[in-house]
Design an enzyme around this catalytic site. Structure first.
Site, PDB file in Angstrom:
ATOM      1  N   ARG A  63       0.831  -1.217   0.000  1.00 26.61           N
ATOM      2  CA  ARG A  63       0.000   0.000   0.000  1.00 26.61           C
ATOM      3  C   ARG A  63       0.863   1.264   0.000  1.00 26.61           C
ATOM      4  O   ARG A  63       0.512   2.259  -0.636  1.00 26.61           O
ATOM      5  CB  ARG A  63      -0.908  -0.017   1.225  1.00 26.61           C
ATOM      6  CG  ARG A  63      -1.953   1.084   1.204  1.00 26.61           C
ATOM      7  CD  ARG A  63      -3.016   0.839   2.262  1.00 26.61           C
ATOM      8  NE  ARG A  63      -4.113   1.769   2.141  1.00 26.61           N
ATOM      9  CZ  ARG A  63      -4.511   2.575   3.133  1.00 26.61           C
ATOM     10  NH1 ARG A  63      -3.893   2.548   4.296  1.00 26.61           N
ATOM     11  NH2 ARG A  63      -5.527   3.399   2.944  1.00 26.61           N
ATOM     12  N   HIS A  67       0.401   4.389  -2.503  1.00 27.73           N
ATOM     13  CA  HIS A  67       0.104   5.745  -2.033  1.00 27.73           C
ATOM     14  C   HIS A  67       1.227   6.718  -2.362  1.00 27.73           C
ATOM     15  O   HIS A  67       1.013   7.917  -2.424  1.00 27.73           O
ATOM     16  CB  HIS A  67      -0.199   5.734  -0.528  1.00 27.73           C
ATOM     17  CG  HIS A  67      -1.591   5.271  -0.221  1.00 27.73           C
ATOM     18  ND1 HIS A  67      -2.271   5.629   0.910  1.00 27.73           N
ATOM     19  CD2 HIS A  67      -2.433   4.482  -0.925  1.00 27.73           C
ATOM     20  CE1 HIS A  67      -3.478   5.074   0.900  1.00 27.73           C
ATOM     21  NE2 HIS A  67      -3.590   4.359  -0.196  1.00 27.73           N
ATOM     22  N   VAL A  71       0.705  10.158  -5.743  1.00 26.59           N
ATOM     23  CA  VAL A  71       0.715  11.523  -5.209  1.00 26.59           C
ATOM     24  C   VAL A  71       1.990  12.295  -5.444  1.00 26.59           C
ATOM     25  O   VAL A  71       3.076  11.757  -5.331  1.00 26.59           O
ATOM     26  CB  VAL A  71       0.495  11.521  -3.681  1.00 26.59           C
ATOM     27  CG1 VAL A  71       0.460  12.951  -3.149  1.00 26.59           C
ATOM     28  CG2 VAL A  71      -0.776  10.805  -3.337  1.00 26.59           C
ATOM     29  N   ASP A  94       7.960   8.956  -5.858  1.00 25.55           N
ATOM     30  CA  ASP A  94       9.113   9.765  -5.493  1.00 25.55           C
ATOM     31  C   ASP A  94       9.351   9.805  -3.983  1.00 25.55           C
ATOM     32  O   ASP A  94      10.054  10.683  -3.481  1.00 25.55           O
ATOM     33  CB  ASP A  94       8.941  11.195  -6.020  1.00 25.55           C
ATOM     34  CG  ASP A  94       7.670  11.836  -5.480  1.00 25.55           C
ATOM     35  OD1 ASP A  94       7.004  11.213  -4.617  1.00 25.55           O
ATOM     36  OD2 ASP A  94       7.331  12.949  -5.902  1.00 25.55           O
ATOM     37  N   SER A  96       7.590  10.837  -1.725  1.00 26.88           N
ATOM     38  CA  SER A  96       7.046  12.024  -1.034  1.00 26.88           C
ATOM     39  C   SER A  96       6.252  11.601   0.204  1.00 26.88           C
ATOM     40  O   SER A  96       6.249  12.294   1.217  1.00 26.88           O
ATOM     41  CB  SER A  96       6.171  12.846  -1.980  1.00 26.88           C
ATOM     42  OG  SER A  96       5.156  12.045  -2.548  1.00 26.88           O
ATOM     43  N   ASN A 114      -4.313   8.484   4.702  1.00 30.53           N
ATOM     44  CA  ASN A 114      -3.119   7.892   5.321  1.00 30.53           C
ATOM     45  C   ASN A 114      -3.113   7.956   6.842  1.00 30.53           C
ATOM     46  O   ASN A 114      -2.480   7.115   7.497  1.00 30.53           O
ATOM     47  CB  ASN A 114      -1.855   8.609   4.814  1.00 30.53           C
ATOM     48  CG  ASN A 114      -1.590   8.361   3.341  1.00 30.53           C
ATOM     49  OD1 ASN A 114      -1.908   7.282   2.822  1.00 30.53           O
ATOM     50  ND2 ASN A 114      -1.028   9.337   2.660  1.00 30.53           N
ATOM     51  N   HIS A 213      -6.263  -5.941  -2.228  1.00 28.15           N
ATOM     52  CA  HIS A 213      -7.117  -6.103  -1.045  1.00 28.15           C
ATOM     53  C   HIS A 213      -7.403  -7.582  -0.751  1.00 28.15           C
ATOM     54  O   HIS A 213      -8.287  -7.889   0.030  1.00 28.15           O
ATOM     55  CB  HIS A 213      -8.422  -5.310  -1.214  1.00 28.15           C
ATOM     56  CG  HIS A 213      -8.220  -3.817  -1.173  1.00 28.15           C
ATOM     57  ND1 HIS A 213      -9.234  -2.913  -1.387  1.00 28.15           N
ATOM     58  CD2 HIS A 213      -7.117  -3.068  -0.930  1.00 28.15           C
ATOM     59  CE1 HIS A 213      -8.762  -1.673  -1.280  1.00 28.15           C
ATOM     60  NE2 HIS A 213      -7.474  -1.737  -1.022  1.00 28.15           N
TER      61      HIS A 213
END
Ligand code: HEM
Ligand SMILES: *[C@@H]1O[C@H](CO)[C@@H](O)[C@H](O)[C@H]1NC(C)=O
Length: 338
Positions: A63, A67, A71, A94, A96, A114, A213
């Site tokens: 996950r 995520h 973004v 990246d 982030s 998150n 999932h």
């Protein structure tokens, strides 16, 4: 004359932007062969230790990569086949997501999707410090997330694939973009399809990737509405889930995303959807009379089809406009900008 001069100017500036932009940077699977030959083995070993300690960590690490990739706004001059020249806000893998709050950083860890939910950061720290010990300043946190996701899938019985490498780490993060760019459990099928399509991923990729999932857990707050007010849900399943997810309170109580085999990567997630036993509304929406029903049905019958598509989609996801070349940096600690 003035107009054509302006046009020439515009084209020149546009060309400069396009050639200096690193948006088209290519990743390669042998990126660390010369600079850190033991990088992949080192990551793999540390990931396996972490999952052996806590099986759910496999889910949490997969996950994190997702995520991360979805973004981070970045203005980038994109040359696509359909639209030759177009400014897009690129988002990419990246690291982030890994940055903690700092004077100039608003951490993505606090984005709704998150907060109290994304986990595994200590494991990433552990992996990073082992890699830094053998080749300091060489291997990016973004690549560590990509490799860890692949190793995690393989460890719990999922597909394996060749990871492409060469991503660099961002010096910025955006909580707002994370909230905007990451899917929500309340999203409709159309919203999910369009969100993935913004990242160059098809509806089929989206369904395959949602198959992650098949492992991991979700908190009561994310499925309460569905188990009390949902219509497209198996009644017995709803009752069972209500036992540990009261209508008021217990927001953090966990339930497995795949009720049958929550610790193994398999096609049961899709079988559950056929029986209206998807935990999240955004899971069940993949099989609810819409355009993706046939894909869910196919994956529920054919594990190798799911595995093949999942692996290919993970590679495509890992390719989402990374920082390459001299853009960004190789962080020393994944939590802070150098
Ligand atoms: C399609 C849109 C998606 C939505 C709306 C969504 C939403 C969610 C939600 C609400 C949770 C539970 C979080 C919590 O309660 O703490 C979750 C967990 C999880 N998601 Fe997704 N997700 C999506 C797609 C994906 C994709 C593409 C991947 C990976 C390829 C993924 C991997 C996971 C995993 C492995 C977990 C369990 C994590 C753990 O146990 O630590 N999800 N997701
Ligand atoms: C399952 O999927 C694989 C890979 O797509 C395919 O080659 C195979 O024919 C499928 N098997 C069945 C029984 O449909």
């Amino acid at each position: 004359m003035a107009t054509s001069l302006r046009l020439v100017c515009f084209v020149a500036v546009a060309w400069l932007l396009a050639s200096s932009s690193q948006c088209q940077g290519q990743l390669t699977s042998d990126f660390y062969h010369a600079t850190c030959p033991r990088a992949l083995a080192t990551i793999r070993k540390a990931v396996r230790v972490a999952i052996a300690r806590e099986r759910r960590m496999a889910a949490s690490l997969i996950r994190l990569h997702f995520h991360d990739c979805f973004v981070q706004a970045r203005l980038c001059f994109h040359i696509s086949h359909r639209i030759p020249y177009k400014f897009i806000l690129s988002i990419g893998c990246d690291a982030s997501l890994l940055l903690d709050n700092a004077p100039t950083i608003v951490s993505e860890k606090n984005a709704i999707q998150n907060f109290r939910s994304a986990r595994g950061f200590e494991v990433v720290d552990e992996v990073k410090s082992r890699v830094e010990a053998i080749c300091p300043g060489v291997v990016s946190c973004a690549d560590i997330l990509a490799v860890a996701a692949r190793d995690a899938s393989e460890y719990v019985g999922g597909p394996k694939w060749t990871v492409k490498l060469g991503r660099r780490d961002s010096t910025t993060a955006s909580k707002d973009r994370a909230e905007n760019d990451l899917p929500k459990f309340t999203d409709s099928l159309d919203q999910l399809i369009s969100l993935f399509s913004d990242n160059g991923l098809s509806a089929r990729d989206m369904v395959a990737l949602s198959g992650a999932h098949t492992i991991g857990q979700a908190a009561c707050v994310t499925f309460r509405e569905r188990i009390y007010d949902g219509t497209n849900i198996d009644a017995g399943f709803a009752k069972t889930r209500q036992r540990r997810c009261p209508s008021v309170g217990g927001n953090g109580n966990l339930a497995p995303l795949d009720l049958v085999t929550p610790n193994s990567f398999d096609e049961n997630f899709f079988k559950n959807l056929l029986q209206k036993k998807g935990l999240l509304a955004s899971d069940q929406v993949l099989f609810s009379g819409g355009s993706t029903d046939a894909i869910v049905a196919e994956y529920s019958r054919n594990r190798s089809s799911f595995f093949r598509d999942f692996a290919a989609a993970m590679v495509r996801m890992g390719d989402i406009l990374p920082l390459t070349g001299t853009s960004g940096q190789i962080r020393g600690s994944c939590r802070v900008v150098n």
